[in-house]
Design an enzyme around this catalytic site. Sequence first.
Site, PDB file in Angstrom:
ATOM      1  N   ARG A 164      11.997   8.121 -12.738  1.00  0.00           N
ATOM      2  CA  ARG A 164      13.153   7.233 -12.582  1.00  0.00           C
ATOM      3  C   ARG A 164      13.059   5.991 -13.456  1.00  0.00           C
ATOM      4  O   ARG A 164      14.069   5.331 -13.699  1.00  0.00           O
ATOM      5  CB  ARG A 164      13.288   6.818 -11.113  1.00  0.00           C
TER       6      ARG A 164
ATOM      7  N   PRO B 166      -4.688  15.634  -2.112  1.00  0.00           N
ATOM      8  CA  PRO B 166      -5.625  14.516  -2.193  1.00  0.00           C
ATOM      9  C   PRO B 166      -5.641  13.672  -0.933  1.00  0.00           C
ATOM     10  O   PRO B 166      -4.652  13.585  -0.196  1.00  0.00           O
ATOM     11  CB  PRO B 166      -5.076  13.679  -3.364  1.00  0.00           C
TER      12      PRO B 166
ATOM     13  N   ASP C 219      16.482  11.151 -10.765  1.00  0.00           N
ATOM     14  CA  ASP C 219      15.904  11.065  -9.429  1.00  0.00           C
ATOM     15  C   ASP C 219      15.889  12.471  -8.832  1.00  0.00           C
ATOM     16  O   ASP C 219      16.942  13.114  -8.734  1.00  0.00           O
ATOM     17  CB  ASP C 219      16.760  10.123  -8.576  1.00  0.00           C
TER      18      ASP C 219
ATOM     19  N   TYR D 171       6.094  11.036   7.403  1.00  0.00           N
ATOM     20  CA  TYR D 171       5.381  11.303   6.148  1.00  0.00           C
ATOM     21  C   TYR D 171       4.510  12.538   6.302  1.00  0.00           C
ATOM     22  O   TYR D 171       4.519  13.428   5.441  1.00  0.00           O
ATOM     23  CB  TYR D 171       4.526  10.097   5.735  1.00  0.00           C
TER      24      TYR D 171
ATOM     25  N   GLU E 194       0.096   3.291  -6.862  1.00  0.00           N
ATOM     26  CA  GLU E 194       1.140   2.442  -6.285  1.00  0.00           C
ATOM     27  C   GLU E 194       1.551   2.914  -4.891  1.00  0.00           C
ATOM     28  O   GLU E 194       2.437   2.328  -4.268  1.00  0.00           O
ATOM     29  CB  GLU E 194       2.369   2.442  -7.198  1.00  0.00           C
TER      30      GLU E 194
ATOM     31  N   SER F 153      -1.136  16.562   0.310  1.00  0.00           N
ATOM     32  CA  SER F 153      -1.888  15.428   0.832  1.00  0.00           C
ATOM     33  C   SER F 153      -2.747  15.890   1.999  1.00  0.00           C
ATOM     34  O   SER F 153      -2.449  16.909   2.642  1.00  0.00           O
ATOM     35  CB  SER F 153      -0.913  14.344   1.320  1.00  0.00           C
TER      36      SER F 153
END
Length: 249
Positions: free
Chosen positions: A33, A180, A57, A150, A186, A137
């Site tokens: 983006r 990971p 996006d 999440y 960030e 994740s």
Amino acid sequence: MKTALITGASSGIGKATARIFAEEGFNLILCGRRQQKLEELQQELQNKCAVHLLNFDVRNKEEVFSNIKSLPLKMANIDILINNAGNAHGLDPIQDGNIEDWDAMIDINVKGLLYISKAIIPKMIERSTGHIINIGSTAGKEVYPNGNVYCASKHAVDAITQGMRLDLNGKGIRIGAINPGMVETEFSEVRFKGDKEKAKKVYEGFKALQPEDIAEIIRFVVTRPSHVNIADLLVMCTSQASSTIVDKK
């Protein structure tokens, strides 16, 4: 020469993967983006490989399909898809959760991954070749307090990856996930709405994974012989035992 498309390429794992793929001489399609950051990365890598930028996006399905259709002929056949774009917003108990945060996580982590994959898979099937890596994740393997939506979105990535592998079996396409633990990017800054101090504390007292660590693993996975598919890989730093248990000094 292989062509790789990386979503979320303007920073973190995506950016590190672009750099490592450039060392391999892959043609790169970098999606994100933030146009300026993409252009800076293109400037850095263009002497090593061909680099094409797509500024959109992943939540916007019309933009996804129009951008993939716009690829120049030499970049149209994508050999490797790295579904890296993703985010976490907020860290609240379910009863206090922000619905806009929920929408953002589901739209990017789940629907965005599906849109990109839908746009690219048909040509992989036509050519009977391709490799898709979904970045999941540890949150897709367990659930932790206040992680609710999440974690749900990353559990969805895990399920989609497994479903892809079943549905595309026999099509010549390798499907895998890399999951990971804590990677110093960030990520936490986004989760905490730009609060840099709060984000910084997440990684204090231990050595977290770095984006380059995951990028090196991605390189290993995509450079295995064609009969080898690394289906599911969980990666944490030495100090991390689970999503919430971290040895901090």
